[in-house]
Design an enzyme around this catalytic site. Structure first.
Site, PDB file in Angstrom:
ATOM      1  N   ASN A  50       0.957  -1.166   0.197  1.00 33.98           N
ATOM      2  CA  ASN A  50       0.086   0.041   0.281  1.00 33.98           C
ATOM      3  C   ASN A  50       0.935   1.174  -0.509  1.00 33.98           C
ATOM      4  O   ASN A  50       1.480   2.110   0.940  1.00 33.98           O
ATOM      5  CB  ASN A  50      -1.081  -0.139   1.203  1.00 33.98           C
ATOM      6  CG  ASN A  50      -1.818  -1.185   1.436  1.00 33.98           C
ATOM      7  OD1 ASN A  50      -3.363  -1.290   0.345  1.00 33.98           O
ATOM      8  ND2 ASN A  50      -1.823  -2.492   1.366  1.00 33.98           N
ATOM      9  N   GLU A  51       1.129   1.459  -1.547  1.00 32.67           N
ATOM     10  CA  GLU A  51       2.032   2.823  -1.578  1.00 32.67           C
ATOM     11  C   GLU A  51       1.060   4.079  -0.777  1.00 32.67           C
ATOM     12  O   GLU A  51      -0.638   4.069  -1.032  1.00 32.67           O
ATOM     13  CB  GLU A  51       2.779   2.893  -2.587  1.00 32.67           C
ATOM     14  CG  GLU A  51       3.195   1.577  -3.351  1.00 32.67           C
ATOM     15  CD  GLU A  51       5.070   1.170  -2.500  1.00 32.67           C
ATOM     16  OE1 GLU A  51       5.217   1.761  -1.849  1.00 32.67           O
ATOM     17  OE2 GLU A  51       5.555   0.998  -3.510  1.00 32.67           O
ATOM     18  N   PRO A  52       2.248   5.297  -1.105  1.00 33.94           N
ATOM     19  CA  PRO A  52       1.698   6.318  -0.350  1.00 33.94           C
ATOM     20  C   PRO A  52       0.651   6.440  -1.719  1.00 33.94           C
ATOM     21  O   PRO A  52       0.708   6.328  -2.615  1.00 33.94           O
ATOM     22  CB  PRO A  52       3.265   7.396  -1.049  1.00 33.94           C
ATOM     23  CG  PRO A  52       3.835   6.659  -0.540  1.00 33.94           C
ATOM     24  CD  PRO A  52       3.742   5.691  -0.708  1.00 33.94           C
TER      25      PRO A  52
ATOM     26  N   THR B  88      10.427   1.776  -4.041  1.00 36.87           N
ATOM     27  CA  THR B  88       9.970   0.408  -3.754  1.00 36.87           C
ATOM     28  C   THR B  88      10.411  -0.136  -4.668  1.00 36.87           C
ATOM     29  O   THR B  88      10.985  -0.983  -4.217  1.00 36.87           O
ATOM     30  CB  THR B  88       8.609   0.516  -3.811  1.00 36.87           C
ATOM     31  OG1 THR B  88       8.071   0.991  -2.882  1.00 36.87           O
ATOM     32  CG2 THR B  88       8.234  -1.216  -3.165  1.00 36.87           C
TER      33      THR B  88
END
Ligand code: F6R
Length: 264
Positions: free
Chosen positions: A162-164, A181
């Site tokens: 769950n990235e920014p 990442t």
């Protein structure tokens, strides 16, 4: 049983924080907690549902769980596992797959039943992913939800992938990986250009449904993001900050990862 060197316990709002002398003691303490849950459930003839992570951080936890199985008879026959994520696309027999990672680092060495293992499928056709993700969520619900969720944290503040930009109520879905990442994963893939650009990940909201959540972080390189996760403003810019609003969360850190915390 060896004594583990717990240096300090603290609270940051709702989150309990345990700081250990080193990652090995910290990992053993987390493995013992998992083992206790499994045994507790065995005594009630119930299944224990674990949410599992990959990456460098949990490797020693898995090593200790394997040792407990091989030397102390801990059985995993009552364990159901759900992994957080998998690259997309990804073949399960690729050395980069999280299927292979979990086999190598844990599953091949314990007696968990293959039918109780769940890892997002990186081989799907893109058009089938949405339905598959819904089913992944449903399966977790059907077995009564996750009892214990293990997390690492990425330098972007991701949990799972769950990235920014991820929202607090996001569920299992396909995501685009952040550049940081992919840079961090480049070593293992022989160059960033070989790192998949997408992944299937459980959402922040999926993780929050777990009855207990332990986020682990080791080393200096995680100190800044750990500080942000615990002390920063809650925002989708750093998804791990959402944990400040979740229940039953504990951070388990080594002293290097905890070095920048306010009261350290
Ligand atoms: C892995 C995962 C990721 C990692 C994070 C930290 O399943 O969900 O969020 O936990 O990228 O990775 P390491 O442990 O390699 O520093």
């Amino acid at each position: 049983m060896a004594n583990l060197e717990l240096l300090r316990e603290a609270r940051f709002g709702e989150i309990g924080v345990k700081i250990y002398e080193d990652r090995s003691d910290a990992s053993v303490s987390v493995a013992r907690r998992i083992a206790n849950l499994i045994k507790q459930r065995q005594s009630e003839s119930k299944m224990a549902v674990l949410g599992l992570a990959t990456g460098a951080t949990p490797v020693k936890v898995y090593e200790e769980l394997i040792r407990l199985h091989q030397e102390e008879g801990l059985s995993f026959r009552n364990v159901i596992s759900f992994n957080l994520d998998e690259y997309f696309p990804m073949q399960p027999d690729s050395k980069h797959s999280y299927v292979e990672f979990m086999k190598h680092n844990l599953f091949a060495h314990i007696d968990i039943l293959p039918e109780n293992i769940h890892i997002p499928d990186g081989t799907l056709k893109e058009e089938d992913v949405e339905k598959y993700c819904e089913e992944y969520e449903n399966k977790i619900e059907e077995v009564g939800g996750i009892d214990f969720q293990l997390l690492g944290i990425g330098r972007t503040g991701h949990i799972g992938f769950n990235e920014p930009g991820s929202s607090a109520d996001s569920l299992t879905r396909m995501v685009v990986l952040n550049d940081v990442t992919r840079t961090d994963a480049a070593g293992g893939f022989g160059g960033k250009e070989n790192v998949p650009t997408k992944a299937i990940t459980m959402g922040v909201g999926s993780v929050f449904k777990a009855k207990a959540i332990v986020l682990m972080a080791w080393g200096e390189s995680k100190a800044e993001i750990v500080k942000h996760a615990l002390e920063g403003e809650v925002s989708s810019n750093v998804p791990a900050t959402f944990l400040q609003h979740a229940k039953g969360v504990e951070f388990v850190l080594d002293k290097e990862a905890a070095a920048l915390l306010a009261a350290s």
